[in-house]
Design a protein around this motif. Structure first.
Motif, short mmCIF file in Angstrom:
data_model
loop_
_atom_site.label_atom_id
_atom_site.label_comp_id
_atom_site.label_asym_id
_atom_site.label_seq_id
_atom_site.Cartn_x
_atom_site.Cartn_y
_atom_site.Cartn_z
N LYS A 158 -24.77 13.59 -50.54
CA LYS A 158 -23.19 13.99 -52.09
C LYS A 158 -23.35 15.09 -52.95
CE LYS A 158 -19.68 10.32 -52.18
NZ LYS A 158 -19.05 9.40 -52.47
N LYS A 163 -26.39 16.98 -53.02
CA LYS A 163 -26.24 17.91 -52.60
C LYS A 163 -24.91 19.49 -52.94
CE LYS A 163 -30.64 18.36 -50.53
NZ LYS A 163 -31.86 17.75 -49.86
N GLU A 164 -24.18 18.45 -51.94
CA GLU A 164 -22.96 18.69 -51.73
C GLU A 164 -22.44 19.25 -52.67
OE1 GLU A 164 -20.78 16.42 -48.71
OE2 GLU A 164 -19.14 16.90 -49.92
N GLY A 218 -20.66 22.92 -54.50
CA GLY A 218 -19.64 23.23 -54.23
C GLY A 218 -19.12 23.78 -55.84
#
Ligand SMILES: N[C@@H](CCC(=O)N[C@@H](CS)C(=O)NCC(=O)O)C(=O)O
Length: 205
Positions: free
Chosen positions: A198, A200-201, A205
């Motif tokens: 999560k 990393k995402e 983003g």
């Protein structure tokens, strides 16, 4: 909207609370705080944490700051996953010792080692020992493990485990066999993997 909101910068110390929330499996919202944009020093956020640091956690009308305090609070508020050692249990003493040991001994000793002061403070005036002694104490505390409290994984493992994992990533904690094995056990936990993915995402983003 979930009852819990994590004020989070990905990745940072607030990632520890993200992992804790994943361990508990409770619903939560994330409010991203961009440290590079100075979000943490804007009035809106300073009203939440006057120190201007992440993490902060809102639970209903309650706001809690400080990683270890948040993890202790969450473990007690959401006991279903048994990440706490409840009041009235003699082992709670040891559990609390490890929760406080993270931010009041492990972290300062590690930072002292990484960023030595020009003029060292008198050892007896510090609330922690030299980093080598602290590492020995933690290694002994882990012992045969698998966790600090033996068979029970608790919030104390989230706090101390994060010190060890992140410390090793940043080469501030040596790769002693006890720590490597403990970090590998943590890395195998699905909640730790979910939190990492999560993060990393969110960072991408
Ligand atoms: N003692 C705090 C430390 C939190 C902390 O240092 N957070 C860092 C991110 S890792 C931060 O917000 N830094 C932003 C800044 O200092 O401006 C805790 O345990 O929650």
């Amino acid at each position: 909207m979930a009852d819990l909101t994590l004020y989070h910068a990905a990745p940072s110390r607030s990632s520890i609370v993200l992992w804790m929330l994943e361990e508990l499996g409770v619903p939560y919202d994330i409010k991203l705080i961009k440290l590079s944009a100075g979000d943490n020093l804007k009035p809106d956020y300073l009203a939440i944490n006057p120190m201007g640091k992440v993490p902060a956690l809102r639970h209903g009308d309650t706001v809690i700051t400080e990683v270890a305090a948040i993890c202790t609070y969450l473990a007690d508020e959401f006991p279903a996953k048994k990440l706490n050692v409840p009041v009235g249990t003699p082992r709670r003493g040891l559990y609390l010792k490890w929760l406080f040991f993270g931010p009041s001994v492990f972290e300062p000793a590690m930072v002292d080692r990484a960023f030595p002061r020009k003029e060292g403070a008198k050892a007896s005036s510090l609330g922690w020992r030299g980093f080598d002694e602290v590492l020995d104490i933690v290694a002994k505390g882990i012992g045969q493990g698998p966790w600090l409290m033996g068979e029970q994984f608790t919030a104390a493992d989230v706090v101390i485990g994060a010190n060890i994992r992140w410390g090793m990533i940043f080469k501030m904690v040596p790769e002693r066999p006890e720590f490597t094995a403990y970090a590998a056990r943590i890395a195998a936990r699905p909640a730790a993997q979910r939190a990492e993915a999560k993060d990393k995402e969110l960072a991408a983003g």
